[in-house]
Design a protein around this motif. Structure first.
Motif, PDB file in Angstrom:
ATOM      1  N   THR A  99       2.954  -2.178  -8.756  1.00 16.13           N
ATOM      2  CA  THR A  99       2.946  -0.932  -7.987  1.00 16.13           C
ATOM      3  C   THR A  99       3.756   0.127  -8.720  1.00 16.13           C
ATOM      4  OG1 THR A  99       3.474   0.097  -5.880  1.00 16.13           O
ATOM      5  CG2 THR A  99       4.915  -1.695  -6.541  1.00 16.13           C
ATOM      6  N   THR A 100       3.336   1.374  -8.535  1.00 13.59           N
ATOM      7  CA  THR A 100       4.137   2.474  -9.091  1.00 13.59           C
ATOM      8  C   THR A 100       4.766   3.256  -7.946  1.00 13.59           C
ATOM      9  OG1 THR A 100       2.174   3.841  -9.097  1.00 13.59           O
ATOM     10  CG2 THR A 100       2.740   2.769 -11.177  1.00 13.59           C
ATOM     11  N   LYS A 101       4.547   2.701  -6.735  1.00 13.77           N
ATOM     12  CA  LYS A 101       5.041   3.438  -5.562  1.00 13.77           C
ATOM     13  C   LYS A 101       6.474   3.021  -5.239  1.00 13.77           C
ATOM     14  CE  LYS A 101       0.347   3.724  -4.021  1.00 13.77           C
ATOM     15  NZ  LYS A 101      -0.671   3.202  -3.160  1.00 13.77           N
ATOM     16  N   THR A 130       3.340  -2.202  -2.032  1.00 15.54           N
ATOM     17  CA  THR A 130       3.668  -3.625  -2.228  1.00 15.54           C
ATOM     18  C   THR A 130       3.043  -4.159  -3.516  1.00 15.54           C
ATOM     19  OG1 THR A 130       1.678  -4.241  -1.039  1.00 15.54           O
ATOM     20  CG2 THR A 130       3.721  -4.132   0.235  1.00 15.54           C
TER      21      THR A 130
HETATM   22  P1  ADP Z   1       0.200  -0.469  -3.866  1.00 14.61           P
HETATM   23  O1  ADP Z   1      -0.721   0.570  -3.325  1.00 14.61           O
HETATM   24  O2  ADP Z   1       0.952  -1.187  -2.813  1.00 14.61           O
HETATM   25  O3  ADP Z   1       1.074   0.032  -4.979  1.00 14.61           O
HETATM   26  P2  ADP Z   1      -2.171  -1.530  -5.012  1.00 14.61           P
HETATM   27  O4  ADP Z   1      -2.478  -2.854  -5.560  1.00 14.61           O
HETATM   28  O5  ADP Z   1      -3.071  -1.012  -3.975  1.00 14.61           O
HETATM   29  O6  ADP Z   1      -0.695  -1.592  -4.506  1.00 14.61           O
HETATM   30  O7  ADP Z   1      -2.114  -0.486  -6.181  1.00 14.61           O
HETATM   31  C1  ADP Z   1      -1.410  -0.797  -7.346  1.00 14.61           C
HETATM   32  C2  ADP Z   1      -1.110   0.434  -8.148  1.00 14.61           C
HETATM   33  O8  ADP Z   1      -2.348   0.942  -8.701  1.00 14.61           O
HETATM   34  C3  ADP Z   1      -0.564   1.573  -7.407  1.00 14.61           C
HETATM   35  O9  ADP Z   1       0.837   1.463  -7.238  1.00 14.61           O
HETATM   36  C4  ADP Z   1      -0.928   2.763  -8.294  1.00 14.61           C
HETATM   37  O10 ADP Z   1      -0.029   2.862  -9.372  1.00 14.61           O
HETATM   38  C5  ADP Z   1      -2.242   2.353  -8.870  1.00 14.61           C
HETATM   39  N1  ADP Z   1      -3.380   2.975  -8.172  1.00 14.61           N
HETATM   40  C6  ADP Z   1      -4.182   2.411  -7.284  1.00 14.61           C
HETATM   41  N2  ADP Z   1      -5.132   3.267  -6.883  1.00 14.61           N
HETATM   42  C7  ADP Z   1      -4.916   4.439  -7.515  1.00 14.61           C
HETATM   43  C8  ADP Z   1      -5.546   5.708  -7.548  1.00 14.61           C
HETATM   44  N3  ADP Z   1      -6.621   5.955  -6.787  1.00 14.61           N
HETATM   45  N4  ADP Z   1      -5.035   6.654  -8.336  1.00 14.61           N
HETATM   46  C9  ADP Z   1      -3.963   6.386  -9.124  1.00 14.61           C
HETATM   47  N5  ADP Z   1      -3.323   5.214  -9.150  1.00 14.61           N
HETATM   48  C10 ADP Z   1      -3.775   4.226  -8.371  1.00 14.61           C
END
Ligand code: ADP
Length: 570
Positions: A522-524, A530
């Motif tokens: 995750t980058t969040k 998560t």
């Molecule tokens: P989370 O949303 O909890 O971080 P995800 O598995 O859904 O976990 O997503 C993993 C990561 O993928 C995100 O943290 C983000 O960095 C990247 N990501 C997912 N969807 C997008 C998107 N539409 N645009 C940019 N980055 C995205």
């Protein structure tokens, strides 16, 4: 840049969560095929290779043995004929005999002595330089004078001063198979040839008494291919032979055109005869060989049978273990999906709280109004229609709250998987308009729907597909904090439907793109992401026989493309 989801996906028992016997059989076949290819086939090829080599070795050694027998017998036969020539030569060289050899009495006395050296000698004769038989002692009664002047053997011996000759077997005047040996000596009466007819039967008898003779059928062939001696009863020499060996090399092995046992031959030195042998089937030697071959064959069959059983048992064990692992993985996967859903719910909670706040505010306001209306201090009389109107508003607000909490519960509850037919477009609408409706409104995001007009239902579990779409749309919203456009597109193909969710958000770097489907990537910030959403989505789609991939350009946006078959594969 594009990235396809792979790896880590928990293997489904099936989408319906149960191990079907079809799956078991499929796994068993796969494992059996693998084991067969790995162990059985190479061993079989190896066994076949060694078997062929073994047969070749046996054949070569049989041929070598046959060759040795042919050579040995030819040498012995040569020796035998040489000895007979020496016997006749010694007689011719005897001065007493030489002096009176043209007298019948001398011959009558000499023949028994000659027969004492070897009983094969049948008669004795003396021939003068013109080929006339001048004296004879033996069983044949010639009707008149006999001349050998036109015989080939006489020409051969007459041409040389001191020579000897061994003829082929012929019937001659006596009508009995015999062959002649003759020696030429210069005597006082001029060149004199002493000849004797020999019985081929005696020679044959001698041949069959030799060592190793019982293993082979032997025949003696002259240069024209006529049988001289034969070991086969019923045939009379000089019958034509079935085999005529080449003159060079002087010994060798001949392959039979019909593929039977080979012939070995060796040409004699004393006379242009070839000794030809071939093995007698059913003799002790060939029986022993056959017995050994049968034992090897039986061992090989038993070995492969045992190996086959071991492979089947082992394959069943492997499959059972694999199924146990799959079951365990499926359980873990279920837990992961549920955990991810709970995490999403946490994030959804903020939006839902906002949604619930509105009806709650309405209820509070309506209750306050009702209280005021019923307060006698204000002196207003409440009419039943007024009351009904306000209660109606409260009722409506309460039901809205109930709807919201129900939706939330549907999403959170770990429900059983229910495979039913659904329209993807309807599920997308429910997510966009219902579950995430408020969030989308607040996020200042424009929504563009491009649904295929040729809508076709698919087999799926609604809850899990909702979870996938919520994950994708929430990610898209998070990628567009300043707003943007969210495009949702469906396209129905022959065997699957393609759903594309595109945003005009921040996009992803190649490095992020590489890891986007990994669990916990995750980058969040903590509390917001998560890192489970996409990995869980990929696993759900995999269970439905579908897949997901992403294309993204940093700063421009991303597109997630889901491909789902209309029917879930067994
Ligand atoms: P989370 O949303 O909890 O971080 P995800 O598995 O859904 O976990 O997503 C993993 C990561 O993928 C995100 O943290 C983000 O960095 C990247 N990501 C997912 N969807 C997008 C998107 N539409 N645009 C940019 N980055 C995205």
């Amino acid at each position: 840049m594009t990235r396809k989801a792979q790896g880590q996906e928990p293997r489904p028992e099936t989408a319906a969560g149960r191990v079907s016997s079809h799956h078991y059989r499929e796994l068993l076949w796969q494992t059996l095929t693998r084991q067969l290819l790995l162990y059985f086939i190479p061993l079989l090829l190896l066994a076949a290779f060694f078997h062929v080599q073994y047969l070749r070795l046996i054949r070569d050694s049989q041929r070598a043995h046959l060759m040795a027998v042919a050579e040995q017998q030819a040498r012995t036969l040569d020796l035998y004929l040489r000895e007979r020539l020496v016997n006749l030569g010694n007689l011719a060289d005897d001065p007493v005999f030489a002096r009176s050899c043209r007298s019948p009495a001398t011959l009558a006395a000499a023949l028994p002595r000659l027969r004492q050296t070897n009983p094969a000698f049948v008669d004795l004769g003396v021939v003068d330089a013109e080929g006339r038989l001048v004296a004879y002692e033996g069983p044949v009664k010639f009707p008149g004078p006999v001349s050998y002047a036109s015989e080939a053997w006489f020409h051969r011996i007459a041409a040389e001063s001191r020579a000897s000759v061994i003829t082929d077997v012929y019937l001659g005047l006596r009508g009995q198979p015999h062959f002649t040996i003759a020696v030429k000596r210069d005597t006082d009466q001029g060149p004199t040839i002493v000849r004797s007819a020999l019985s081929p039967d005696a020679l044959l008898e001698y041949l069959t008494s030799l060592e190793g003779a019982h293993e082979v059928n032997a025949l003696v062939v002259n240069a024209q291919g006529a049988l001289q001696l034969i070991a086969r009863p019923g045939d009379a020499p000089p019958a034509p032979s079935a085999v005529l060996p080449p003159r060079t090399p002087v010994r060798g092995v001949l392959d039979r055109p019909n593929g039977g046992d080979a012939w070995a031959y060796a040409w004699l030195r004393e006379t242009p005869w070839a000794l030809v042998v071939h093995p007698i089937p059913g003799t002790a030697g060939t029986q022993a060989l056959l017995g050994r071959q049968n034992r090897i064959l039986a061992f090989t069959v038993v070995f492969f049978l045992v190996m086959g059983i071991v492979i089947v048992v082992r394959a069943r064990q492997i499959v059972r273990k694999q199924l146990a692992v799959e079951r365990h993985e499926a359980e873990l996967s279920g837990q992961l999906v549920h955990a991810a859903r709970l995490a999403s719910v946490g994030e959804l909670a903020a939006g839902i709280a906002h949604e619930i706040n509105n009806p709650l505010a309405i209820i509070a306001e309506e209750v306050g109004l009702l209280k005021d209306l019923m307060n006698p201090e204000f002196g207003t009389a409440v009419t039943p229609p007024d009351l009904a109107e306000h209660l109606g508003f409260i009722h409506e607000a309460v039901f809205r709250c109930r709807d919201i909490t129900r939706k939330l519960l549907t999403f959170v509850r770990r429900t059983d998987i229910k495979i039913e037919t659904h329209r993807v477009e309807k599920i997308l609408d429910d997510v966009i308009g219902g579950m995430l409706g408020t969030e989308l409104l607040l996020a200042n995001v424009e929504i563009a729907k491009h649904y295929d007009t040729d809508e076709r239902p698919i087999q799926t579990d609604r809850n899990q597909l909702v979870q996938v779409f919520v994950n994708l749309i929430k990610n898209a919203l998070d990628a567009m904090p300043q707003g943007g456009t969210l495009t949702v597109q469906t396209r129905h193909r022959d065997s699957d439907v393609v759903i594309a969710i595109r945003d005009t958000g921040c996009g992803m770097t190649p490095d992020q793109l590489e890891r986007v489907f990994m669990p916990f990537f995750t980058t969040k910030p903590p509390g917001k992401g998560t890192g489970l959403g996409l990995s869980v989505s990929a696993s759900i789609l995999k269970n439905f026989g579908g897949n997901i991939h992403v294309e993204s350009t940093p700063g421009k946006g991303s597109q997630f493309t889901v491909e789902l078959p209309y029917r879930i594969p067994e």
